[in-house]
Scaffold this motif. Structure first.
Motif, mmCIF file in Angstrom:
data_model
loop_
_atom_site.group_PDB
_atom_site.id
_atom_site.type_symbol
_atom_site.label_atom_id
_atom_site.label_comp_id
_atom_site.label_asym_id
_atom_site.label_seq_id
_atom_site.Cartn_x
_atom_site.Cartn_y
_atom_site.Cartn_z
ATOM 1 N N MET A 119 0.841 -1.193 0.000
ATOM 2 C CA MET A 119 0.000 0.000 0.000
ATOM 3 C C MET A 119 0.883 1.253 0.000
ATOM 4 O O MET A 119 1.861 1.320 0.731
ATOM 5 C CB MET A 119 -0.875 0.001 1.243
ATOM 6 C CG MET A 119 -1.967 1.004 1.135
ATOM 7 S SD MET A 119 -3.216 0.838 2.388
ATOM 8 C CE MET A 119 -2.598 -0.385 3.466
ATOM 9 N N ARG A 166 4.042 -2.311 9.348
ATOM 10 C CA ARG A 166 2.720 -2.683 8.838
ATOM 11 C C ARG A 166 2.645 -2.790 7.326
ATOM 12 O O ARG A 166 1.561 -2.912 6.752
ATOM 13 C CB ARG A 166 1.670 -1.657 9.316
ATOM 14 C CG ARG A 166 1.502 -1.658 10.812
ATOM 15 C CD ARG A 166 0.742 -0.424 11.259
ATOM 16 N NE ARG A 166 0.931 -0.172 12.675
ATOM 17 C CZ ARG A 166 0.182 -0.682 13.637
ATOM 18 N NH1 ARG A 166 -0.813 -1.476 13.330
ATOM 19 N NH2 ARG A 166 0.427 -0.397 14.900
ATOM 20 N N ASP A 205 -2.581 4.830 -2.861
ATOM 21 C CA ASP A 205 -3.873 4.345 -2.353
ATOM 22 C C ASP A 205 -4.505 5.363 -1.410
ATOM 23 O O ASP A 205 -5.715 5.356 -1.196
ATOM 24 C CB ASP A 205 -3.659 3.040 -1.580
ATOM 25 C CG ASP A 205 -2.967 2.001 -2.438
ATOM 26 O OD1 ASP A 205 -3.637 1.451 -3.311
ATOM 27 O OD2 ASP A 205 -1.749 1.790 -2.259
ATOM 28 N N GLU A 225 -2.797 2.451 11.893
ATOM 29 C CA GLU A 225 -3.905 1.521 12.199
ATOM 30 C C GLU A 225 -5.162 1.912 11.421
ATOM 31 O O GLU A 225 -5.873 1.051 10.889
ATOM 32 C CB GLU A 225 -4.215 1.547 13.708
ATOM 33 C CG GLU A 225 -3.226 0.764 14.538
ATOM 34 C CD GLU A 225 -3.398 0.989 16.045
ATOM 35 O OE1 GLU A 225 -2.609 0.414 16.791
ATOM 36 O OE2 GLU A 225 -4.308 1.765 16.450
ATOM 37 N N ILE A 244 -4.729 0.849 7.735
ATOM 38 C CA ILE A 244 -4.858 -0.610 7.560
ATOM 39 C C ILE A 244 -6.334 -1.016 7.655
ATOM 40 O O ILE A 244 -6.847 -1.761 6.829
ATOM 41 C CB ILE A 244 -4.020 -1.364 8.635
ATOM 42 C CG1 ILE A 244 -2.531 -1.083 8.428
ATOM 43 C CG2 ILE A 244 -4.318 -2.856 8.640
ATOM 44 C CD1 ILE A 244 -1.904 -1.726 7.216
ATOM 45 N N ALA A 245 -7.034 -0.489 8.670
ATOM 46 C CA ALA A 245 -8.449 -0.867 8.869
ATOM 47 C C ALA A 245 -9.306 -0.385 7.701
ATOM 48 O O ALA A 245 -10.171 -1.125 7.208
ATOM 49 C CB ALA A 245 -8.962 -0.283 10.184
ATOM 50 N N ALA A 250 -8.345 0.160 4.602
ATOM 51 C CA ALA A 250 -8.019 -0.617 3.400
ATOM 52 C C ALA A 250 -8.621 -2.017 3.488
ATOM 53 O O ALA A 250 -9.117 -2.557 2.499
ATOM 54 C CB ALA A 250 -6.505 -0.700 3.230
ATOM 55 N N ARG A 251 -8.615 -2.588 4.691
ATOM 56 C CA ARG A 251 -9.065 -3.980 4.857
ATOM 57 C C ARG A 251 -10.592 -4.078 4.950
ATOM 58 O O ARG A 251 -11.219 -4.897 4.287
ATOM 59 C CB ARG A 251 -8.420 -4.552 6.134
ATOM 60 C CG ARG A 251 -8.637 -6.042 6.363
ATOM 61 C CD ARG A 251 -8.154 -6.439 7.733
ATOM 62 N NE ARG A 251 -8.761 -5.587 8.755
ATOM 63 C CZ ARG A 251 -8.139 -5.180 9.862
ATOM 64 N NH1 ARG A 251 -6.911 -5.529 10.104
ATOM 65 N NH2 ARG A 251 -8.758 -4.402 10.726
ATOM 66 N N ASP A 252 -11.186 -3.192 5.785
ATOM 67 C CA ASP A 252 -12.615 -3.340 6.099
ATOM 68 C C ASP A 252 -13.495 -2.260 5.475
ATOM 69 O O ASP A 252 -14.714 -2.403 5.451
ATOM 70 C CB ASP A 252 -12.821 -3.279 7.619
ATOM 71 C CG ASP A 252 -11.908 -4.250 8.357
ATOM 72 O OD1 ASP A 252 -11.669 -5.347 7.810
ATOM 73 O OD2 ASP A 252 -11.448 -3.904 9.459
ATOM 74 N N CYS A 261 -13.325 2.260 10.036
ATOM 75 C CA CYS A 261 -12.513 2.122 11.250
ATOM 76 C C CYS A 261 -13.126 3.000 12.320
ATOM 77 O O CYS A 261 -13.947 3.881 12.022
ATOM 78 C CB CYS A 261 -11.051 2.503 10.998
ATOM 79 S SG CYS A 261 -10.734 4.261 10.933
ATOM 80 N N ARG A 317 -19.700 0.008 7.230
ATOM 81 C CA ARG A 317 -19.190 0.942 6.225
ATOM 82 C C ARG A 317 -20.135 2.133 6.047
ATOM 83 O O ARG A 317 -21.347 2.000 6.162
ATOM 84 C CB ARG A 317 -19.086 0.230 4.872
ATOM 85 C CG ARG A 317 -18.119 -0.937 4.858
ATOM 86 C CD ARG A 317 -18.205 -1.658 3.523
ATOM 87 N NE ARG A 317 -17.677 -0.808 2.449
ATOM 88 C CZ ARG A 317 -16.461 -0.960 1.948
ATOM 89 N NH1 ARG A 317 -15.659 -1.925 2.392
ATOM 90 N NH2 ARG A 317 -16.029 -0.178 0.990
#
Ligand code: NAD
Length: 343
Positions: A1, A23, A46, A309, A312-313, A315-317, A320, A341
């Motif tokens: 990323m 990370r 990104d 953090e 990452i959250a 991008a993943r979910d 956050c 979301r």
């Protein structure tokens, strides 16, 4: 990323590099601020990471979205420089709500002690082997009434520090916590009784110019005002007038109404065009630091860690807990414990 980090300062970079390695985030550092002219630097990224003076208006948001940027990571608490309405549906924005309330509260007390005990003047004098004490008389904090406006994270720590000095703390908060043991009074009573006033409330329509020309009349003569919160809580022109009239005894300012074009930059050797700031700084009883209260190793690490953090959250979910969501049009009410979301 890959994340383009704008307005990068030498003190920001090490902690973000550490988090990036930890990370798997490739932070690309730009010392320029994000604005319409610099937005193309985010091409191929990104996300972007911004600070308090980057411009994230509708035009910048649209350009970012068109480039395929999906994440806007603020490495600060405030978000008044971001058009969150424009972000909705295009960029997921997140901030760092708290990074070190102790850093800010301790800086407020450091400024207060420096100012009242004339440490800044003594430092310069003794460097020049001038050991005269004339003009350095301070006053004792023990037993003195101190008024704290805003009793959230930072305000409460400041109150604890003041209690350690044996000061008589009174406070005002729009949403007082009656179970806290804090002695709440009305704003007018606080103005009338305090020898020292420290501001720890957020800047919004209600608190804009909380200290203004008309409040000057309500203050005790010789009051010391400390502002480590947001510059526009104080009408700077009125403050200057209060100082000239000898109504204000001293001012400790870590923030300033028009700081955006000045703070975090080196203007030594240049002509200062902001007359009000120049005049305030020239006053013997005004102490200015340039939005430095947060600047501790602990805060810098916390900011980098929470920002990473958040990235990452998001991008993943796609969400956050620190996301600034505009789904319902009320950013504040969407914050905290988010589990779904926004878009
Ligand atoms: P917080 O949200 O924990 O506390 C703010 C408090 O202000 C709350 O108790 C809230 O009820 C109260 N409040 C809200 N509206 C009010 C009003 N109209 N009048 C009086 N009180 C009101 O925030 P915090 O983490 O304690 O931060 C306080 C401020 O410090 C922030 O708003 C930010 O501007 C500033 N800050 C400055 C620095 C710096 O480096 N100088 C760093 C971080 C935060």
């Amino acid at each position: 990323m890959k994340i383009a980090l704008f307005d990068a300062k030498p003190y920001d970079i090490p902690a973000f590099k550490r988090q990036g390695e930890l990370r798997g985030i490739d932070f690309v550092f730009y010392d320029t601020r994000l604005c319409a002219d610099t937005v193309t630097l985010a091409e191929g990224c990104d996300g972007v990471c911004v600070f308090v003076n980057d411009t994230v208006d509708a035009a910048v948001v649209d350009r970012l979205a068109a480039m395929g940027v999906k994440i806007l990571a603020l490495r600060c608490a405030g978000y008044n420089n971001v058009d969150l309405k424009s972000c909705y549906g295009k960029l997921h924005a997140a901030h760092v709500p708290a990074y070190s309330p102790y850093a800010v509260a301790e800086h407020a007390m450091a400024m207060l002690l420096t100012s009242v005990r004339r440490i800044h003047k003594a430092y310069i004098r003794t460097k020049d082997f001038n050991f005269s004490l004339n003009g350095l008389t301070g006053f004792v904090f023990h037993g003195k009434p101190v008024g704290v406006i805003g009793t959230g994270r930072i305000g409460r720590i400041f109150i604890d520090i003041c209690r350690g000095f044996g000061m008589n703390v009174i406070a005002y908060d729009k949403f007082p916590d009656e179970s806290s043991g804090i002695n709440y009074v009305s704003l007018d009573e606080l103005f009338a009784k305090s020898d020292i006033i420290s501001l720890h409330c957020p800047l919004n329509e209600e608190t804009h110019h909380l200290i203004n020309r008309s409040t000057l009349d309500k203050l005790k003569t010789g009051v010391v005002i400390v502002n480590t919160s947001r510059g526009a809580l104080i009408d700077a022109e009125a403050l200057l007038e209060g100082i000239k009239l000898r109504k204000i005894g001293a001012a400790c300012l870590d923030v300033y109404e028009e700081e955006e074009d000045v703070f975090f930059r080196d203007f030594s050797g240049h002509i200062m065009s902001d007359d009000t700031l120049a005049r305030l700084i020239s006053m013997p009883n005004v102490l200015v630091t340039s939005h430095q209260a947060f600047l501790t190793e602990e805060a810098l690490e916390n900011i980098a860690e929470t920002t990473a953090e958040n990235i990452i959250a998001l991008a993943r979910d796609g969400f956050c807990e620190n996301e600034l969501c505009y789904r319902c049009g009320r950013v504040e009410s969407c914050r905290g414990g988010k589990r779904e979301r926004c878009f």
